[in-house]
Design a protein around this motif. Structure first.
Motif, PDB file in Angstrom:
ATOM      1  N   GLY A 151      -4.631  11.741   6.644  1.00  0.00           N
ATOM      2  CA  GLY A 151      -5.711  10.908   7.150  1.00  0.00           C
ATOM      3  C   GLY A 151      -6.866  11.654   7.777  1.00  0.00           C
ATOM      4  N   VAL A 152      -6.841  12.982   7.765  1.00  0.00           N
ATOM      5  CA  VAL A 152      -7.910  13.768   8.397  1.00  0.00           C
ATOM      6  C   VAL A 152      -8.325  14.898   7.456  1.00  0.00           C
TER       7      VAL A 152
ATOM      8  N   MET B 159      -2.107   4.618  13.363  1.00  0.00           N
ATOM      9  CA  MET B 159      -1.275   5.152  14.438  1.00  0.00           C
ATOM     10  C   MET B 159       0.110   4.527  14.415  1.00  0.00           C
ATOM     11  N   ALA B 160       0.170   3.216  14.195  1.00  0.00           N
ATOM     12  CA  ALA B 160       1.469   2.541  14.124  1.00  0.00           C
ATOM     13  C   ALA B 160       2.283   3.070  12.958  1.00  0.00           C
ATOM     14  N   TYR B 161       1.641   3.300  11.830  1.00  0.00           N
ATOM     15  CA  TYR B 161       2.338   3.829  10.653  1.00  0.00           C
ATOM     16  C   TYR B 161       2.864   5.238  10.932  1.00  0.00           C
TER      17      TYR B 161
ATOM     18  N   PHE C 181       0.479  10.501   9.043  1.00  0.00           N
ATOM     19  CA  PHE C 181      -0.739   9.817   9.484  1.00  0.00           C
ATOM     20  C   PHE C 181      -1.593   9.529   8.256  1.00  0.00           C
ATOM     21  N   PRO C 182      -1.711   8.265   7.829  1.00  0.00           N
ATOM     22  CA  PRO C 182      -2.351   7.965   6.546  1.00  0.00           C
ATOM     23  C   PRO C 182      -3.862   7.779   6.655  1.00  0.00           C
ATOM     24  N   PRO C 183      -4.548   7.724   5.499  1.00  0.00           N
ATOM     25  CA  PRO C 183      -5.967   7.360   5.509  1.00  0.00           C
ATOM     26  C   PRO C 183      -6.162   5.967   6.098  1.00  0.00           C
ATOM     27  N   LEU C 184      -7.368   5.703   6.571  1.00  0.00           N
ATOM     28  CA  LEU C 184      -7.665   4.411   7.198  1.00  0.00           C
ATOM     29  C   LEU C 184      -7.798   3.310   6.146  1.00  0.00           C
ATOM     30  N   PRO C 185      -7.101   2.192   6.337  1.00  0.00           N
ATOM     31  CA  PRO C 185      -7.273   1.058   5.438  1.00  0.00           C
ATOM     32  C   PRO C 185      -8.392   0.148   5.946  1.00  0.00           C
ATOM     33  N   PRO C 186      -8.984  -0.684   5.086  1.00  0.00           N
ATOM     34  CA  PRO C 186      -9.952  -1.664   5.577  1.00  0.00           C
ATOM     35  C   PRO C 186      -9.274  -2.705   6.453  1.00  0.00           C
ATOM     36  N   ALA C 187     -10.016  -3.262   7.384  1.00  0.00           N
ATOM     37  CA  ALA C 187      -9.443  -4.263   8.294  1.00  0.00           C
ATOM     38  C   ALA C 187      -8.882  -5.450   7.530  1.00  0.00           C
TER      39      ALA C 187
ATOM     40  N   PHE D 273       3.811  -1.296  17.880  1.00  0.00           N
ATOM     41  CA  PHE D 273       2.915  -0.139  17.977  1.00  0.00           C
ATOM     42  C   PHE D 273       1.474  -0.536  17.654  1.00  0.00           C
ATOM     43  N   TYR D 274       1.317  -1.410  16.665  1.00  0.00           N
ATOM     44  CA  TYR D 274      -0.024  -1.835  16.247  1.00  0.00           C
ATOM     45  C   TYR D 274      -0.732  -2.597  17.362  1.00  0.00           C
TER      46      TYR D 274
END
Length: 332
Positions: free
Chosen positions: A56-57, A245-247, A254-260, A275-276
């Motif tokens: 994710g980074v 963060m929860a994932y 730590f995965p890439p960011l998904p859309p909301a 966690f979420y």
């Protein structure tokens, strides 16, 4: 809106977060583009981070990325938040920042952290272990010595020796105590755990020893700040990072960011949901009026000298809009 906000420098740490459906090189180019936009908005600094082997980074080489950012901008200060000193030889770090300062004089910051790799595999690839973080204070003094020409060896750090690159300590764990003893500015957060943050700030100020680098304590508080037209829109800005963060807490990566929108549709386990939801709380988020009120409170409580905003989200245009709105608060 208040004198305490208007008189406080605001800066940004961009982690070059990757987004679902977008390649990592795009995240790096987004960081450079964001730096130009933040410069126009009047932000004080743009810092980049160091992460290794994290899906994710994209930001794995902060001094390289800092050079690209500095080359694309004119006035904004550029630095690292930070270079993880246990991963590198201090001489090499001094040389890298010496080159940056020589190319972009008066604009480079040297933010330094004590974390080692995210996983055992990354630490092995770096040739480091968990215990290497314990040597941070000694590594820090060695690094500063290369700039001041006080190394006990006959080696000289070229072109770093004699240059002044402002150092900052990222106050994770024992970082506040190390920063105080070394007489260096300190970056501390997050805003979600204000009691712990305040204890770190109090310890730092109480035990600070003036040095050639800083005559007085200098505190930078860091955290997520999201500003939008409505509280609901501000909350949506927080959702992608909260889920990532929860994932990571439940799957170890730590995965890439998904859309909301996709986060809204996810079926989470009870553990993931816990966690979420926790990841959505404690940040400074809301409308301009709400954020201004919260910032005023935090700045008065902490007496911080600067704010470092660390917000990440999937929608880069919404993120830029948040930074525009925050800049408007600061200028009011």
């Amino acid at each position: 809106m208040t004198s305490v906000i208007a008189s406080t420098p605001f800066s940004v740490l961009d982690r070059s977060r990757t987004r679902e459906g977008h390649p990592a090189p795009e995240a790096l180019r987004d960081t450079v583009r964001l730096a130009r936009e933040l410069e126009e908005l009047g932000y004080h600094r743009l810092w980049v981070s160091e992460h290794h082997g994290v899906p994710g980074v994209a930001g794995s080489a902060p001094t390289v990325l800092a050079a690209a950012v500095a080359g694309a901008t004119r006035t904004i200060r550029v630095g690292t938040g930070g270079v993880m000193l246990p991963n590198h030889q201090p001489l090499v770090v001094a040389e890298q920042f010496g080159v940056l300062e020589s190319l972009f004089p008066g604009r480079i910051d040297m933010g330094l952290g004590r974390s080692v790799g995210f996983t055992d595999g990354v630490r092995r690839a770096l040739g480091r272990g968990k215990d290497d973080a314990e040597d941070f204070a000694a590594q820090l003094q060695e690094l500063l010595g290369w700039f001041r020409g006080t190394s006990p060896t006959r080696v000289h750090a070229r072109p770093a020796e004699g240059l002044t690159v402002p150092p900052f300590v990222l106050a994770m764990g024992e970082g506040a105590a190390i920063a105080a003893r070394a007489g260096l500015p300190m970056v501390i957060g997050d805003l979600r755990n204000r009691e712990k943050t305040q204890r770190g700030i109090d310890h730092y100020r109480t035990h600070f020893r003036p040095s050639p680098w800083a005559r007085e304590p200098y505190v930078v508080i860091s955290g997520t700040i999201a500003v939008a037209a409505t509280p609901e829109e501000a909350r949506r800005l927080l959702m992608p990072e909260a889920w990532s963060m929860a994932y990571s807490r439940t799957h170890g990566t730590f995965p890439p960011l998904p859309p909301a929108e996709r986060v809204d549709e996810l079926r989470m386990t009870d553990k993931e949901r816990g966690f979420y939801e926790s990841g959505l709380t404690g940040h400074i988020a809301g409308t301009e009026e709400q954020v201004a009120h919260e910032l005023e409170t935090v700045l008065k409580e902490t007496g911080a000298d600067e704010v470092l905003v660390t917000t990440s989200t999937y929608d880069r245009e919404a993120l830029l809009d948040s930074y525009r709105r925050l800049a408007g608060i600061v200028r009011s």
